[in-house]
Design a protein around this motif. Structure first.
Motif, mmCIF file in Angstrom:
data_model
loop_
_atom_site.group_PDB
_atom_site.id
_atom_site.type_symbol
_atom_site.label_atom_id
_atom_site.label_comp_id
_atom_site.label_asym_id
_atom_site.label_seq_id
_atom_site.Cartn_x
_atom_site.Cartn_y
_atom_site.Cartn_z
ATOM 1 N N LYS A 249 0.838 -1.208 0.000
ATOM 2 C CA LYS A 249 0.000 0.000 0.000
ATOM 3 C C LYS A 249 0.871 1.255 0.000
ATOM 4 O O LYS A 249 0.597 2.229 -0.714
ATOM 5 N N LEU A 250 1.916 1.221 0.799
ATOM 6 C CA LEU A 250 2.835 2.353 0.870
ATOM 7 C C LEU A 250 3.538 2.573 -0.465
ATOM 8 O O LEU A 250 3.730 3.706 -0.908
ATOM 9 N N SER A 251 3.909 1.478 -1.126
ATOM 10 C CA SER A 251 4.557 1.569 -2.441
ATOM 11 C C SER A 251 3.671 2.298 -3.437
ATOM 12 O O SER A 251 4.122 3.178 -4.192
ATOM 13 N N LYS A 252 2.384 1.934 -3.467
ATOM 14 C CA LYS A 252 1.438 2.580 -4.389
ATOM 15 C C LYS A 252 1.274 4.057 -4.065
ATOM 16 O O LYS A 252 1.189 4.908 -4.952
ATOM 17 N N LEU A 253 1.229 4.372 -2.768
ATOM 18 C CA LEU A 253 1.066 5.750 -2.327
ATOM 19 C C LEU A 253 2.270 6.605 -2.737
ATOM 20 O O LEU A 253 2.114 7.733 -3.223
ATOM 21 N N ILE A 254 3.459 6.059 -2.544
ATOM 22 C CA ILE A 254 4.685 6.775 -2.910
ATOM 23 C C ILE A 254 4.725 7.026 -4.414
ATOM 24 O O ILE A 254 5.021 8.135 -4.865
ATOM 25 N N LYS A 255 4.406 6.028 -5.191
ATOM 26 C CA LYS A 255 4.411 6.162 -6.644
ATOM 27 C C LYS A 255 3.370 7.184 -7.097
ATOM 28 O O LYS A 255 3.627 8.013 -7.987
ATOM 29 N N LYS A 256 2.207 7.151 -6.488
ATOM 30 C CA LYS A 256 1.115 8.065 -6.851
ATOM 31 C C LYS A 256 1.512 9.523 -6.642
ATOM 32 O O LYS A 256 1.254 10.384 -7.484
ATOM 33 N N HIS A 257 2.157 9.815 -5.512
ATOM 34 C CA HIS A 257 2.413 11.210 -5.155
ATOM 35 C C HIS A 257 3.774 11.738 -5.591
ATOM 36 O O HIS A 257 3.966 12.959 -5.644
ATOM 37 N N THR A 258 4.725 10.887 -5.860
ATOM 38 C CA THR A 258 6.061 11.363 -6.249
ATOM 39 C C THR A 258 6.450 10.982 -7.665
ATOM 40 O O THR A 258 7.404 11.541 -8.214
ATOM 41 N N GLY A 259 5.727 10.011 -8.247
ATOM 42 C CA GLY A 259 6.098 9.548 -9.583
ATOM 43 C C GLY A 259 7.288 8.619 -9.581
ATOM 44 O O GLY A 259 7.764 8.210 -10.636
ATOM 45 N N MET A 260 7.801 8.298 -8.393
ATOM 46 C CA MET A 260 8.949 7.410 -8.262
ATOM 47 C C MET A 260 8.641 6.289 -7.279
ATOM 48 O O MET A 260 7.759 6.432 -6.432
ATOM 49 N N THR A 261 9.377 5.199 -7.400
ATOM 50 C CA THR A 261 9.271 4.124 -6.427
ATOM 51 C C THR A 261 10.087 4.480 -5.187
ATOM 52 O O THR A 261 10.902 5.416 -5.214
ATOM 53 N N PHE A 262 9.892 3.722 -4.118
ATOM 54 C CA PHE A 262 10.704 3.934 -2.915
ATOM 55 C C PHE A 262 12.183 3.796 -3.252
ATOM 56 O O PHE A 262 13.010 4.611 -2.834
ATOM 57 N N LYS A 263 12.529 2.778 -4.032
ATOM 58 C CA LYS A 263 13.923 2.542 -4.402
ATOM 59 C C LYS A 263 14.497 3.726 -5.170
ATOM 60 O O LYS A 263 15.643 4.145 -4.946
ATOM 61 N N GLU A 264 13.693 4.294 -6.075
ATOM 62 C CA GLU A 264 14.170 5.434 -6.870
ATOM 63 C C GLU A 264 14.346 6.687 -6.003
ATOM 64 O O GLU A 264 15.321 7.429 -6.170
ATOM 65 N N LEU A 265 13.409 6.915 -5.075
ATOM 66 C CA LEU A 265 13.551 8.046 -4.148
ATOM 67 C C LEU A 265 14.815 7.901 -3.302
ATOM 68 O O LEU A 265 15.563 8.863 -3.106
ATOM 69 N N LEU A 266 15.032 6.696 -2.820
ATOM 70 C CA LEU A 266 16.196 6.429 -1.987
ATOM 71 C C LEU A 266 17.485 6.639 -2.777
ATOM 72 O O LEU A 266 18.448 7.230 -2.284
ATOM 73 N N GLN A 267 17.491 6.176 -4.019
ATOM 74 C CA GLN A 267 18.678 6.346 -4.861
ATOM 75 C C GLN A 267 18.960 7.819 -5.113
ATOM 76 O O GLN A 267 20.124 8.253 -5.068
ATOM 77 N N GLU A 268 17.916 8.618 -5.363
ATOM 78 C CA GLU A 268 18.096 10.048 -5.585
ATOM 79 C C GLU A 268 18.734 10.708 -4.364
ATOM 80 O O GLU A 268 19.618 11.544 -4.488
ATOM 81 N N ARG A 269 18.270 10.332 -3.173
ATOM 82 C CA ARG A 269 18.825 10.927 -1.949
ATOM 83 C C ARG A 269 20.269 10.500 -1.748
ATOM 84 O O ARG A 269 21.115 11.311 -1.351
ATOM 85 N N LYS A 270 20.575 9.236 -2.007
ATOM 86 C CA LYS A 270 21.951 8.759 -1.848
ATOM 87 C C LYS A 270 22.888 9.482 -2.818
ATOM 88 O O LYS A 270 24.000 9.876 -2.443
ATOM 89 N N LEU A 271 22.439 9.651 -4.052
ATOM 90 C CA LEU A 271 23.285 10.327 -5.035
ATOM 91 C C LEU A 271 23.476 11.801 -4.682
ATOM 92 O O LEU A 271 24.577 12.340 -4.827
ATOM 93 N N SER A 272 22.408 12.467 -4.208
ATOM 94 C CA SER A 272 22.557 13.882 -3.825
ATOM 95 C C SER A 272 23.505 14.021 -2.638
ATOM 96 O O SER A 272 24.308 14.949 -2.574
ATOM 97 N N ARG A 273 23.438 13.067 -1.693
ATOM 98 C CA ARG A 273 24.352 13.092 -0.547
ATOM 99 C C ARG A 273 25.787 12.812 -1.000
ATOM 100 O O ARG A 273 26.728 13.448 -0.503
ATOM 101 N N ALA A 274 25.950 11.905 -1.943
ATOM 102 C CA ALA A 274 27.285 11.611 -2.464
ATOM 103 C C ALA A 274 27.902 12.853 -3.101
ATOM 104 O O ALA A 274 29.083 13.158 -2.881
ATOM 105 N N VAL A 275 27.093 13.603 -3.849
ATOM 106 C CA VAL A 275 27.583 14.833 -4.474
ATOM 107 C C VAL A 275 27.969 15.859 -3.410
ATOM 108 O O VAL A 275 28.998 16.540 -3.532
#
Length: 320
Positions: A249-275
Motif C-alpha cells: 500500500k505504501l509503495s502505491k502511495l509513494i508512486k502516486k504522489h512522487t512519480g517514483m518508487t521507494f527505491k528510486e527516491l532512496l537512490q536520488e537521496r543517496k546520489l545527492s548526498r554523495a555529491v
C-alpha cells in the motif's frame, strides 16, 4: 540597502519600457516555451546556478501560470497582489511568500512604486539546508515535499514579517550578495538562506499556510523525512513498520504522489548526498560509496554516470 542597488531595483527595465510604450501583452518567450505557461527556470537562471533574483515586471497583469522551481516573492516596497487558486492575497512591504512548483497563481498589475523581488530557486538548492533543519516544522515539511518534483499539490507559505528587522536585514543581505557577488558568494548565500529559514521557523506564528493537508500527504512527508535521515540504511520494510502500513500500500502511495518508487527516491537521496560529500569533503570515492550506503562500487559508478553523465572521479576533478 546600498544606494546603487536601490537605484537598480527602482529603475525601469527594458520589458517595462515596452509595456509603458504600448505593448499590452506579456512576452511569454521571456519566461517559457510551454503552451500552458509553466515558467522555466532555465529561461531565468544563469547556467549552473541554483538561485537568483529577478525584479517582478510592473504595469501589466500576469495570467495564470506555474513554475518548475520554488519561488519566493519579497515586497521590497509598495505592495503586491496575486490570486492563488481563486484567493486574492495582497502582500505589504517587508512581507514574503514561498510558492512551490505546483501552485497556480496570477498577478495583478503593479504600480511604479511597487518593487517586488522574485527569488528563483531550484529545489536541489535545499538538499544541504534541509539536512540542518529540525524536520518537525512547517518550512521543513514544505521543502521536503517540494524537493520531489512529481508531488503535484500546490502549496504556499505566507510570512507576515514586515516588523521583524532581523529577517528584513537577512533578506537585504541576500539581495546584495546576489547583485554584487564575491568569491565566496555561493557559500554565503546558502548560509544566509539557511539563517533566514531558521528565523522564519522561529516566527511560525506569523505564517499563513495553504496546502492540501490530508492523510496521504502526511504519509509522503513521513516517507521523505525517513529517507532524508536514514538514506544509508533505509528499507521499505522498516518504513512500513514505522508507519504501520502494508508495504504494498505504501509503495502505491509513494508512486502516486512522487512519480517514483521507494527505491528510486532512496537512490536520488543517496546520489545527492554523495555529491555533497564530493564537493565538501576530502573523502575518497570508495569512502563516500560506503558512507551513502552502497556495497557495490561498480553499481554506484553505473548509476552515478547515468544521472550526471560523468564518473564520480571526473565530477571531483571538474571541481578543482
Amino acid at each position: 540597502m546600498k544606494e546603487e542597488i536601490h537605484e537598480k531595483l527602482i529603475a525601469l527595465t527594458e520589458e517595462e519600457l515596452k509595456i509603458i510604450n504600448g505593448d499590452t501583452t506579456v512576452n511569454m518567450s521571456i519566461y517559457s516555451d510551454d503552451e500552458k505557461f509553466i515558467i522555466d527556470s532555465n529561461k531565468l537562471l544563469p547556467k549552473g546556478e541554483l538561485i537568483d533574483i529577478r525584479k517582478h515586471t510592473r504595469f501589466i497583469d500576469f495570467p495564470k501560470h506555474k513554475h518548475n522551481y520554488i519561488e519566493f516573492n519579497y515586497v521590497y516596497q509598495g505592495n503586491f497582489t496575486q490570486i492563488i487558486d481563486g484567493k486574492k492575497i495582497t502582500l505589504e512591504k517587508g512581507e514574503l511568500i514561498f510558492l512551490n512548483q505546483y501552485i497556480t497563481h496570477e498577478i495583478v498589475k503593479s504600480g511604479e512604486e511597487d518593487i517586488i523581488i522574485n527569488f528563483i530557486v531550484r529545489p536541489e538548492f535545499f538538499d544541504y539546508i534541509i539536512s540542518l533543519l529540525d524536520k518537525e516544522n512547517i518550512i521543513s515539511k514544505f521543502l521536503l515535499t517540494t524537493l520531489y518534483t512529481d508531488y503535484n499539490e500546490g502549496e504556499y507559505l505566507y510570512f507576515k514579517v514586515s516588523q521583524r528587522k532581523d529577517i528584513q536585514i537577512l533578506l537585504e543581505k541576500i539581495i546584495m550578495e546576489i547583485y554584487e557577488p564575491s568569491i565566496m558568494s555561493k557559500a554565503t548565500i546558502k548560509l544566509l538562506v539557511g539563517l533566514l529559514l531558521v528565523e522564519l521557523i522561529k516566527n511560525s506564528q506569523d505564517i499563513e499556510i495553504y496546502s492540501v493537508d490530508n492523510y496521504e500527504k502526511m504519509m509522503i512527508i513521513q516517507t521523505l523525512k525517513y529517507i532524508d535521515e536514514f538514506y544509508n540504511k533505509a528499507t521499505l520494510v522498516e518504513l512500513s513498520e514505522k508507519l504501520k502500513q502494508p508495504d504494498y500500500k505504501l509503495s502505491k502511495l509513494i508512486k502516486k504522489h512522487t512519480g517514483m518508487t521507494f527505491k528510486e527516491l532512496l537512490q536520488e537521496r543517496k546520489l545527492s548526498r554523495a555529491v555533497e560529500l564530493i564537493k565538501s569533503t576530502n573523502y575518497s570515492v570508495i569512502e563516500i560509496i560506503e558512507l551513502v550506503g552502497y556495497e557495490n562500487p561498480t553499481y554506484f559508478y553505473k548509476i552515478f554516470k547515468n544521472k550526471f553523465g560523468i564518473t564520480p572521479r571526473e565530477y571531483k576533478l571538474d571541481l578543482q
